[in-house]
Write a protein that holds these residues in place. Structure first.
Motif, PDB file in Angstrom:
ATOM      1  N   TRP A 153     -10.097  36.563  47.235  1.00  0.00           N
ATOM      2  CA  TRP A 153      -8.928  36.212  47.650  1.00  0.00           C
ATOM      3  C   TRP A 153      -8.144  36.618  48.634  1.00  0.00           C
ATOM      4  N   LEU A 154      -8.494  37.860  49.283  1.00  0.00           N
ATOM      5  CA  LEU A 154      -7.811  38.683  50.285  1.00  0.00           C
ATOM      6  C   LEU A 154      -8.479  37.614  51.622  1.00  0.00           C
ATOM      7  N   LEU A 155      -9.721  37.362  51.876  1.00  0.00           N
ATOM      8  CA  LEU A 155     -10.192  36.455  52.724  1.00  0.00           C
ATOM      9  C   LEU A 155      -9.521  34.930  52.727  1.00  0.00           C
ATOM     10  N   ASN A 156      -9.254  34.555  51.707  1.00  0.00           N
ATOM     11  CA  ASN A 156      -8.384  33.391  51.830  1.00  0.00           C
ATOM     12  C   ASN A 156      -7.011  33.460  52.066  1.00  0.00           C
ATOM     13  N   PHE A 157      -6.360  34.503  51.722  1.00  0.00           N
ATOM     14  CA  PHE A 157      -5.023  34.970  52.254  1.00  0.00           C
ATOM     15  C   PHE A 157      -4.791  35.099  53.823  1.00  0.00           C
ATOM     16  N   LEU A 326      -0.585  37.992  44.733  1.00  0.00           N
ATOM     17  CA  LEU A 326      -1.650  38.042  43.627  1.00  0.00           C
ATOM     18  C   LEU A 326      -0.585  38.144  42.363  1.00  0.00           C
ATOM     19  N   MET A 327       0.304  39.106  42.374  1.00  0.00           N
ATOM     20  CA  MET A 327       1.189  39.410  41.283  1.00  0.00           C
ATOM     21  C   MET A 327       1.952  38.270  40.759  1.00  0.00           C
ATOM     22  N   ARG A 328       2.164  37.294  41.908  1.00  0.00           N
ATOM     23  CA  ARG A 328       3.001  36.040  41.253  1.00  0.00           C
ATOM     24  C   ARG A 328       2.275  35.225  40.497  1.00  0.00           C
ATOM     25  N   HIS A 329       0.757  35.257  40.682  1.00  0.00           N
ATOM     26  CA  HIS A 329       0.158  34.315  39.867  1.00  0.00           C
ATOM     27  C   HIS A 329      -0.858  35.371  38.857  1.00  0.00           C
TER      28      HIS A 329
END
Length: 355
Positions: A153-157, A326-329
């Motif tokens: 997810w970091l790479l996607n962000f 991430l915390m939002r989801h």
């Protein structure tokens, strides 16, 4: 006429590349600020690489094969070096941040992450030494699953963020919302906040040069417990003292966070009779992605313009924004990670049983 397997592979890969690229273009048109763009962007890059390699192999063009090999070396060697030195690079960055910024938890993220990366081989070695091999294997594989998931997810962000940097908003806006940040000594605009104001000023000047129109500017920020004036008021005074008095300036002085910045500024936009989607917001570059999510959440379908951040502060700020997204989801991520860990545990138990 018989078509070779190589030709089928090349044509299929190029068609697949076009399909993924088209999905990325459609996603960007609908919303520039979402993680799906990063997923599709990374997928496009991977498919592009595979397509080029297949084309080189089956076309048997020697110059293309050598070119791909050289390009791969140029790209992979720096990545490999950064991977090996990542923990120490993070600690070096943490030392710089420690010297130049306040010692808050948010400013120590690279320190924490750097220490975790450096000590992880020792932790894994210790687990293997004191626990049965199958138990240590489950624990280590579970840790790697969590790390891999976070890296995914970091790479996607990162890719999503970089895509937005190449897509500048049009110079036809009716309003600009400048998002607040903390004040120095309770009443002075900080360098970070000043950069957001000046970024808005630059946008206004560029738009005026292009079509002779000026957007209204809304300075959004309430008064914190350690502040003697609302941020919106301090921002307006700073703007006036920096040659923005010829613009129509408004203040929003009730908000306490980014969500409220957008929500309360929306009321001013409505009061002025302006289209909700005819604006832009100004914030720090690392903050544009998450702020755009709040804007859309309250009904403002607008893009963001980012003011440059000190280079030494970018890693910490990026990690902080990533965690916040991430915390939002969090419920979604908790469910997915739980399923992955249960699957890993189930496979480990099955492996022990079969042995």
């Amino acid at each position: 006429m018989q078509v070779s397997l190589g030709t089928i592979m090349i044509i299929s890969s190029w068609l697949f590349l076009v399909a993924v690229g088209a999905m990325l273009a459609i996603s960007l048109k609908e919303n520039k600020f979402r993680l799906l763009n990063g997923i599709l962007g990374n997928a496009t890059l991977i498919v592009l690489a595979i397509t080029i390699v297949l084309t080189a192999i089956y076309s048997q063009l020697l110059w293309l094969e050598y070119g791909i090999l050289i390009l791969a070396v140029i790209i992979l060697i720096p990545i490999f070096v950064v991977y090996l030195l990542l923990g120490f690079l993070l600690l070096w960055n943490a030392l710089i941040v420690w010297r130049k910024e306040s010692h808050t938890l948010g400013n120590m993220l690279t320190l924490i992450l750097g220490i975790m990366i450096i000590v992880s081989p020792l932790v894994f070695g210790g687990l293997r030494a004191i626990l049965p091999s199958h138990v240590a294997g489950v624990i280590i594989s579970s840790i790697l699953i969590v790390v891999g998931y976070c890296v995914f997810w970091l790479l996607n962000f990162i890719t999503s963020f970089l895509i937005t940097r190449f897509l500048s908003p049009r110079l036809d806006k009716k309003y600009i919302i400048v998002l607040g940040a903390g004040l120095l000594d309770g009443n002075r605009v900080s360098p970070l906040l000043a950069s957001r104001i000046m970024r808005a000023k630059d946008f206004c000047e560029l738009q005026f040069k292009k079509n002779k129109t000026k957007p209204i500017v809304i300075f959004s920020g309430g008064q914190g417990k350690d502040e003697t004036v609302p941020e919106g008021q301090a921002m307006k005074e700073y703007a006036v003292s920096h040659d923005m008095q010829d613009l129509e300036l408004f203040t929003e002085i009730k908000s306490k966070n980014t969500y409220q910045n957008m929500l309360f500024s929306k009321k001013i936009v409505i009061e002025q009779g302006l289209p909700l989607d005819a604006g832009v917001f100004s914030t720090s570059d690392y903050h544009t992605f998450r702020a755009a999510g709040f804007a859309r959440y309250v009904g403002l379908n607008i893009d963001g313009i980012g003011a440059k951040t000190s280079r030494f502060f970018i890693p910490n700020a990026f990690i902080r924004e990533y965690i916040a997204i991430l915390m939002r989801h969090k419920n979604f991520h908790v469910v997915v990670l739980t399923l992955l860990l249960l699957l890993n545990l189930g496979l480990a138990i099955l492996d022990v049983y079969l042995k």
